[in-house]
Design an enzyme around this catalytic site. Structure first.
Site, short mmCIF file in Angstrom:
data_model
loop_
_atom_site.label_atom_id
_atom_site.label_comp_id
_atom_site.label_asym_id
_atom_site.label_seq_id
_atom_site.Cartn_x
_atom_site.Cartn_y
_atom_site.Cartn_z
N LYS A 64 0.80 -1.20 -0.10
CA LYS A 64 0.18 0.05 -0.02
C LYS A 64 0.69 1.30 -0.14
O LYS A 64 0.59 2.08 -0.88
CB LYS A 64 -0.97 0.06 0.94
CG LYS A 64 -1.89 1.11 1.20
CD LYS A 64 -3.16 1.04 2.23
CE LYS A 64 -2.76 1.07 3.60
NZ LYS A 64 -2.94 2.56 3.83
N SER A 65 1.56 1.51 0.86
CA SER A 65 2.66 2.47 1.06
C SER A 65 3.22 2.69 -0.38
O SER A 65 3.56 3.81 -0.90
CB SER A 65 3.83 2.51 2.09
OG SER A 65 3.08 2.34 3.12
N ARG A 115 2.78 5.75 -3.41
CA ARG A 115 4.02 6.81 -3.62
C ARG A 115 4.52 6.68 -5.16
O ARG A 115 4.61 7.63 -5.77
CB ARG A 115 5.26 6.21 -2.82
CG ARG A 115 5.14 6.78 -1.39
CD ARG A 115 6.14 5.93 -0.50
NE ARG A 115 6.09 6.62 0.90
CZ ARG A 115 5.25 6.57 1.98
NH1 ARG A 115 4.11 5.74 1.76
NH2 ARG A 115 5.51 6.92 3.16
N ARG A 155 -8.52 12.86 11.82
CA ARG A 155 -7.07 12.78 12.28
C ARG A 155 -6.23 13.91 12.43
O ARG A 155 -6.54 15.08 11.48
CB ARG A 155 -6.34 11.61 11.26
CG ARG A 155 -7.17 10.28 11.41
CD ARG A 155 -6.92 9.18 10.62
NE ARG A 155 -5.44 8.84 10.60
CZ ARG A 155 -4.75 7.90 9.75
NH1 ARG A 155 -5.58 7.43 8.89
NH2 ARG A 155 -3.48 7.50 9.92
N SER A 215 7.21 9.87 11.86
CA SER A 215 6.03 9.38 10.97
C SER A 215 6.61 9.68 9.50
O SER A 215 7.00 10.59 9.13
CB SER A 215 5.04 10.69 11.19
OG SER A 215 4.22 10.65 10.15
N ASP A 267 1.86 -0.66 12.17
CA ASP A 267 0.50 -1.27 11.66
C ASP A 267 0.38 -2.55 11.90
O ASP A 267 -0.69 -3.18 11.88
CB ASP A 267 0.56 -1.13 10.20
CG ASP A 267 0.60 0.41 9.44
OD1 ASP A 267 0.11 1.07 10.22
OD2 ASP A 267 0.98 0.63 8.58
N LYS A 284 -4.93 6.66 14.39
CA LYS A 284 -4.94 5.92 13.12
C LYS A 284 -6.36 5.81 12.73
O LYS A 284 -6.93 6.78 13.22
CB LYS A 284 -4.32 4.43 13.51
CG LYS A 284 -2.80 4.40 13.76
CD LYS A 284 -1.97 4.85 12.50
CE LYS A 284 -0.51 4.98 12.95
NZ LYS A 284 0.32 5.56 12.04
N ARG A 291 -6.62 2.80 17.92
CA ARG A 291 -6.32 1.45 18.07
C ARG A 291 -6.13 0.95 19.22
O ARG A 291 -6.24 -0.34 19.53
CB ARG A 291 -5.19 1.00 17.03
CG ARG A 291 -5.64 1.22 15.48
CD ARG A 291 -4.68 0.70 14.55
NE ARG A 291 -5.17 0.69 13.13
CZ ARG A 291 -4.51 0.85 12.13
NH1 ARG A 291 -3.08 0.75 11.98
NH2 ARG A 291 -5.12 0.81 10.92
N ARG A 334 -7.39 -2.97 9.85
CA ARG A 334 -6.45 -3.65 10.61
C ARG A 334 -6.84 -4.46 11.77
O ARG A 334 -6.48 -5.25 12.13
CB ARG A 334 -5.13 -2.81 10.97
CG ARG A 334 -4.45 -2.47 9.36
CD ARG A 334 -3.08 -2.07 9.72
NE ARG A 334 -2.53 -1.22 8.53
CZ ARG A 334 -2.06 -1.71 7.20
NH1 ARG A 334 -2.17 -3.08 7.10
NH2 ARG A 334 -1.80 -0.98 6.41
#
Ligand code: S3P
Length: 426
Positions: free
Chosen positions: A19-20, A24, A118, A163, A313, A340, A344, A386
């Protein structure tokens, strides 16, 4: 979705694209000057949001078996006709804001209820230092209004807390600035952006320095996206905690900033091997092989400090591993888990308590005594992919039936999660 106790998990798994890296690669391709071909791009709600926002900015995108993105080069996007919508995706809003901050048109970007809760000041602060004109709500949340500027200026900025989204936002803004931007990172976070852009990285007094030269030429390319190690983590944990299991995950990203949970599971006593490890486009990938014996003999640990960003994660599913292991499982220094897709810490604590675990909650984590037989119950996902997947794995070891209240939310990162889960369990 109903989950029943499994006697074992076995099989070969092809995890969806990372995903990351998918987000990108889409953004970087859009900044290039030609056609990019992308294989194994993750097709999920989050990454489709990035593509939809780029289309609104005038980027030509064709999605068939492979993804084709025709870049528009720097400062050549079109002013969007309406507010950009990032859905549930923190990566979309935070990374894209770095690009929008350097444009010569006004834009607005927002998201769903979860994303609008967020924190965005973490990107607004450095972007304003660069001369960006950006406004949020009074609470520092989206919608973000980003106004046209002639130019951004470069900065030297030490990240206030680890981050990768903040770091990447500044990198994208730095590409649009005048002069060299320097980002200083005390604690390592995932480094896909700097790898994909081939940025100069060095270290000074134990800190990482990332240098961003403005307007670097981004070549149009062919990209092969490795499988997502964070998505694979659910099955790697399942095979580590259910006796007589054997699972192989093929062609998955093994970037060291992402594999902290494998080190943790190995320290707990899990048998995990890596095979066919190789490098493609500056990223490591390979196969992960997990085996368990007739009995599970794992030992619990405390997870804290600099380790946290590399497992951020995977903490929900590591907590499930903690329930079968001996001793106290403890997570500290992980307060950002509350920011998140859901809070979480609260989601893990409340669902584990409902499954019969006596959990202590802290501001920055939680702890409990392991070797606990879980009992099936109704799991509240809080609309968080998640949490849904971690507690589906809990369902495989729980007595009785586990019901996931909102299984659909796995579409955010892993649309065929339940199909794979069904195929490997017996
Ligand atoms: C991500 C970075 C992490 C992670 C998120 C994806 C990224 O967030 O939790 O799922 O792709 O950069 P933070 O940067 O907020 O820690």
């Amino acid at each position: 979705m109903k989950i029943k106790k499994a006697s074992k998990v076995t099989g070969i798994i092809h995890s969806p694209g990372d995903k990351s890296i998918s987000h990108r690669v889409a953004l970087i391709s859009a900044l290039s000057n030609g056609e990019n071909i992308i294989e194994n791009f993750l097709i999920s709600d989050d990454t489709l949001r990035t593509l939809a926002c780029l289309e609104e900015l005038g980027v030509d995108i064709e999605l068939s078996e492979k993804l084709k993105i025709k870049g528009r080069g720097f400062k050549n996007f079109q002013k969007p006709n309406s507010t950009l919508y990032a859905g549930n995706s923190g990566t979309t809003i935070r990374l894209l804001s770095g690009i929008l901050a350097g444009q010569n048109f006004n834009s607005e970007i927002t998201g769903d209820d979860s994303l609008r809760r967020r924190p965005m000041m973490r990107i607004i602060k450095p972007l304003r230092m660069m001369g960006a004109k950006i406004e949020a709500t009074g609470n520092g949340t989206a919608p973000l209004k980003i106004y046209a500027v002639e130019n951004l200026n470069s900065i030297e900025y030490e990240l206030e807390f680890p981050s990768a989204q903040v770091k990447s936002c500044i990198i994208f803004a730095g590409l649009h600035a005048e002069g060299k931007t320097k980002i200083i990172e005390k604690i390592q976070t995932r480094d896909h952006t700097e790898r994909l852009l081939g940025l100069k990285v060095s270290s000074e007094n134990g800190k990482k320095i990332i240098e961003v030269e403005p307007g670097i030429k981004i070549e149009n390319k062919y990209y092969l996206i490795p499988g997502d190690i964070s998505s694979s983590a659910f099955f790697i944990v399942a095979a580590s905690i259910i006796p007589n299991s054997y699972v192989v995950v093929k062609n998955v990203s093994l970037n060291p900033t992402r594999t902290g949970f494998i080190d943790v599971l190995r320290k707990m006593g899990a048998v995990i091997e890596l095979e066919n490890v190789r490098e493609v486009a500056n990223e490591q990938l390979g196969d992960v092989i997990v085996k368990s014996g007739k009995e599970i003999n794992l030992k619990n640990l405390t997870l804290s400090g600099d380790l946290i960003p590399s497992i951020i994660d995977e903490i929900p599913v590591l907590a499930i591993a903690g329930t079968v292991a001996e001793g106290v499982f403890e997570v500290r220094d992980a307060g950002d888990l509350r920011n998140k897709e859901s809070d979480r810490i609260k989601a893990i604590v409340s669902n584990l308590r409902n499954m019969g675990v006596d959990v202590e909650e802290y501001d920055d984590g939680f702890s409990f005594e392991g070797r606990k037989k879980l009992k099936g119950t109704l799991i509240q996902t809080f609309n968080d992919h998640r949490i849904a997947m971690a507690f589906s794995i809990a369902g495989l070891i729980a007595e009785g039936e586990t019901v996931i209240d909102d299984p659909e939310c796995v579409k955010i990162s892993f649309p065929n999660f339940y199909e794979i889960l069904k195929n490997i369990q017996s």
